[in-house]
Design an enzyme around this catalytic site. Sequence first.
Site, PDB file in Angstrom:
ATOM      1  N   ASP A  65       0.834  -1.209   0.000  1.00 10.37           N
ATOM      2  CA  ASP A  65       0.000   0.000   0.000  1.00 10.37           C
ATOM      3  C   ASP A  65       0.872   1.264   0.000  1.00 10.37           C
ATOM      4  O   ASP A  65       2.097   1.178   0.098  1.00 10.37           O
ATOM      5  CB  ASP A  65      -0.961  -0.006   1.215  1.00 10.37           C
ATOM      6  CG  ASP A  65      -0.260  -0.312   2.539  1.00 10.37           C
ATOM      7  OD1 ASP A  65       0.975  -0.129   2.627  1.00 10.37           O
ATOM      8  OD2 ASP A  65      -0.943  -0.726   3.487  1.00 10.37           O
TER       9      ASP A  65
ATOM     10  N   HIS B 256      -7.821  -4.410  10.475  1.00  7.48           N
ATOM     11  CA  HIS B 256      -7.612  -4.128   9.047  1.00  7.48           C
ATOM     12  C   HIS B 256      -6.327  -4.765   8.519  1.00  7.48           C
ATOM     13  O   HIS B 256      -5.375  -4.984   9.271  1.00  7.48           O
ATOM     14  CB  HIS B 256      -7.668  -2.620   8.748  1.00  7.48           C
ATOM     15  CG  HIS B 256      -6.480  -1.822   9.170  1.00  7.48           C
ATOM     16  ND1 HIS B 256      -6.547  -0.809  10.093  1.00  7.48           N
ATOM     17  CD2 HIS B 256      -5.185  -1.838   8.768  1.00  7.48           C
ATOM     18  CE1 HIS B 256      -5.364  -0.260  10.240  1.00  7.48           C
ATOM     19  NE2 HIS B 256      -4.508  -0.868   9.455  1.00  7.48           N
TER      20      HIS B 256
ATOM     21  N   ASN C 165      -7.933  -2.610  14.669  1.00  9.43           N
ATOM     22  CA  ASN C 165      -9.347  -2.885  14.355  1.00  9.43           C
ATOM     23  C   ASN C 165      -9.497  -4.042  13.365  1.00  9.43           C
ATOM     24  O   ASN C 165     -10.552  -4.239  12.783  1.00  9.43           O
ATOM     25  CB  ASN C 165     -10.028  -1.622  13.806  1.00  9.43           C
ATOM     26  CG  ASN C 165      -9.422  -1.149  12.497  1.00  9.43           C
ATOM     27  OD1 ASN C 165      -8.492  -1.758  11.977  1.00  9.43           O
ATOM     28  ND2 ASN C 165      -9.944  -0.070  11.935  1.00  9.43           N
TER      29      ASN C 165
ATOM     30  N   GLU D 150     -10.281  -1.554   5.564  1.00  7.69           N
ATOM     31  CA  GLU D 150     -10.833  -1.266   6.890  1.00  7.69           C
ATOM     32  C   GLU D 150     -12.134  -2.055   7.103  1.00  7.69           C
ATOM     33  O   GLU D 150     -12.705  -2.583   6.139  1.00  7.69           O
ATOM     34  CB  GLU D 150     -11.126   0.239   6.994  1.00  7.69           C
ATOM     35  CG  GLU D 150      -9.895   1.134   6.890  1.00  7.69           C
ATOM     36  CD  GLU D 150      -9.139   1.285   8.218  1.00  7.69           C
ATOM     37  OE1 GLU D 150      -9.359   0.491   9.158  1.00  7.69           O
ATOM     38  OE2 GLU D 150      -8.310   2.223   8.303  1.00  7.69           O
TER      39      GLU D 150
HETATM   40  C1  GLP Z   1      -1.290   0.642   8.960  1.00  7.68           C
HETATM   41  C2  GLP Z   1      -0.909   0.016   7.610  1.00  7.68           C
HETATM   42  C3  GLP Z   1      -0.943  -1.480   7.651  1.00  7.68           C
HETATM   43  C4  GLP Z   1      -0.219  -1.947   8.893  1.00  7.68           C
HETATM   44  C5  GLP Z   1      -1.008  -1.567  10.114  1.00  7.68           C
HETATM   45  C6  GLP Z   1      -0.385  -1.993  11.420  1.00  7.68           C
HETATM   46  O1  GLP Z   1      -2.551   1.213   8.915  1.00  7.68           O
HETATM   47  N1  GLP Z   1      -1.735   0.467   6.509  1.00  7.68           N
HETATM   48  O2  GLP Z   1      -0.365  -2.018   6.485  1.00  7.68           O
HETATM   49  O3  GLP Z   1      -0.066  -3.332   8.862  1.00  7.68           O
HETATM   50  O4  GLP Z   1      -1.231  -0.171  10.128  1.00  7.68           O
HETATM   51  O5  GLP Z   1       0.680  -1.162  11.777  1.00  7.68           O
HETATM   52  P1  GLP Z   1       1.739  -1.508  12.873  1.00  7.68           P
HETATM   53  O6  GLP Z   1       2.547  -2.631  12.361  1.00  7.68           O
HETATM   54  O7  GLP Z   1       2.555  -0.264  13.031  1.00  7.68           O
HETATM   55  O8  GLP Z   1       0.987  -1.869  14.102  1.00  7.68           O
END
Ligand code: GLP
Length: 242
Positions: free
Chosen positions: A67, A136, A134, A141
Amino acid sequence: MEIIFVKDYDEMSLKTFEIIKETVQSKPQSTLSMTTGGTPQGLFEILVKKINEKEIDISQTTFLNLDEYIGPKNAPYSVYRYMHENFYDLINFKPKEIHLINGDSNNVDKEIIRYSEILRRNPRDIQILGLGTNGHIGANEPGTPFDSEIFLANHDDSTIKSTIKQYDLTESEAPTQMITLGFKEIIEATKVILMVSGTSKAKAVKDLVEGPISVKCPASFLQDKDNVILIVDQEASSLLSK
Ligand code: GLP
């Protein structure tokens, strides 16, 4: 879905590295699609070390990403910057190809078509994922239909708050949208590895593993898929009943 229980963050990072290493050793031209955030940071540290020590040869690989935020290429939160600062600028041996989504394009529809074409030309051997609190995955989402294809996604408020915290942003600086692979492209990879660590993810892990398959928890989409490996540490798996 296969579940690998590990002790902690470091073991999660190492286990993921080992799967990547085996994949690249058996197929040097592998295509690896990465994710960003706090979760894969330890994995990137190991990858940098092992690549620079020549324990793994990535010279024939292609690297993609899951992404990218809508915003300037060099914004503190951009995937472009994260990948350069945590990986591409630190390795002494480069992959054959690197393809990132351009979140700074003035034509998002065109950019989505461009990246879809890159995905088509480069079937992924591995897709790495992290998990939002949440539930995602990527920027799919809660509420996103399970047939989503690479699209421009709006972030939930909770996701925007996480980004603000992670990159120390003001509310007006925070990105609110991402171009993200959809469920369709995520599951097309030969192996999908979902890395999860820490108590803040425990509820999402419970919903993903034990809850119904529902758009309320996007990651539950992965529950009944044979090509998915969940690598979860003790803290993140602490609410599981079985
Ligand atoms: C973000 C990204 C995701 C990521 C998630 C968790 O929103 N778009 O790709 O996996 O958050 O982030 P983290 O690994 O910092 O907890």
